[in-house]
Scaffold this active site. Structure first.
Site, short mmCIF file in Angstrom:
data_model
loop_
_atom_site.label_atom_id
_atom_site.label_comp_id
_atom_site.label_asym_id
_atom_site.label_seq_id
_atom_site.Cartn_x
_atom_site.Cartn_y
_atom_site.Cartn_z
N THR A 29 14.54 0.09 -7.07
CA THR A 29 14.23 0.94 -5.92
C THR A 29 12.74 1.22 -5.80
O THR A 29 12.23 1.40 -4.69
CB THR A 29 14.99 2.28 -5.99
OG1 THR A 29 14.68 2.95 -7.23
CG2 THR A 29 16.49 2.07 -5.87
N TYR A 30 12.02 1.24 -6.92
CA TYR A 30 10.57 1.49 -6.86
C TYR A 30 9.85 0.29 -6.25
O TYR A 30 9.20 0.40 -5.21
CB TYR A 30 10.04 1.80 -8.26
CG TYR A 30 8.56 2.11 -8.31
CD1 TYR A 30 7.98 2.97 -7.39
CD2 TYR A 30 7.74 1.54 -9.28
CE1 TYR A 30 6.62 3.25 -7.43
CE2 TYR A 30 6.39 1.82 -9.34
CZ TYR A 30 5.84 2.68 -8.41
OH TYR A 30 4.49 2.95 -8.46
N ALA A 31 9.99 -0.87 -6.90
CA ALA A 31 9.33 -2.06 -6.36
C ALA A 31 9.92 -2.44 -5.00
O ALA A 31 9.19 -2.85 -4.09
CB ALA A 31 9.45 -3.21 -7.34
#
Length: 257
Positions: free
Chosen positions: A158-160
């Site tokens: 979800t971050y990248a």
């Protein structure tokens, strides 16, 4: 002719109260910026925002702090309007706002997914959109992303994933805003020596990241230090104006694309 100097410029920094955002604010003030609008998220970071405002003023620039939860409807537009009202149209707009989550896909909740994309993707898009409306001609627009965009790794989906969209936002905006002389870029630091990093990592992961970059042995922490990134930010929003539509990974050889 494009003015390549920081001197006399007006700057808006989202997430400008502390860590890298705070250092960027102080650095640009020390290099001659006329005025810096410093956004902070909530009362929890007000003291740090006030300290950054004081440091910017001590360096000779005007400064004012603006509190806003940028995920709320209309908040990004209001931030630009408030900064413009205080200091005039910004010449430079920098978005350092972000949220990190390290978690297996199978364990990630819908609420976590929505929060990550609201902060890292939707706010970034709205910031780029409002910059297109409010930046002065020949302005500079920069978004902070992550070097994980060049990594092959688990747990940061979800971050990248929420940051990778900013790559295309950047390319598209650079084409759309280029007719006004506005350059648009993104910068992706490696794991940085800030609370933003340590809150997600266990001791073993921290130890790995401190040795993962090619230049780790020459870093004071082994990680990317915020002092490593600020000069690149200053270059991109000044002499580096001819580079546009790019996502630049600055990480000491932690990863590449």
């Amino acid at each position: 002719m494009v003015d390549l100097s920081i001197k006399g410029k007006t700057v808006l920094i989202a997430g400008g109260a502390k860590n890298l955002g705070g250092l960027i604010a102080r650095d640009l003030a020390e290099h001659g910026a006329k005025a810096i609008a410093i956004h902070y998220h909530s009362a929890a970071s007000k003291a740090e925002a006030d300290a950054t405002v004081a440091a910017v003023k001590a360096a000779g620039a005007q400064a004012e702090a603006f509190q806003a939860d940028l995920t709320q409807p209309g908040a990004v537009a209001k931030l630009f309007a408030d900064a413009k009202s205080a200091f005039g149209a910004p010449d430079i707009a920098i978005n350092t706002v972000g949220k990190v989550l390290k978690k297996p896909i199978a364990d990630t909740t819908d609420e976590e997914f929505d929060s990550m994309f609201a902060i890292n993707t939707k706010v970034a898009y709205q910031f780029i959109r409002e910059a297109g409306k409010h930046l002065a001609d020949n302005g500079k627009l920069l978004t902070l992303v992550t070097s994980l965009l060049g990594a092959y790794t688990p747990f940061y989906s979800t971050y990248a994933g929420s940051k990778v969209a900013v790559e295309h936002f950047t390319r598209a905006a650079s084409k759309e805003y280029g007719a006004r002389g506005i350059s648009v870029n993104a910068i992706g630091p490696g794991p940085m020596d800030t609370p933003f990093f340590y809150g997600q990592e266990g001791a073993d992961a921290v130890a790995y990241h401190k040795t993962a970059a090619a230049l780790s042995p020459f870093s004071k922490t082994g990680l990317t230090d915020i002092e490593d990134i600020a000069p690149y930010v200053r270059f991109i929003v000044s002499e580096g104006w001819w580079m546009t539509g790019q996502t630049i990974l600055v990480n000491g050889g932690y990863t590449t694309k």
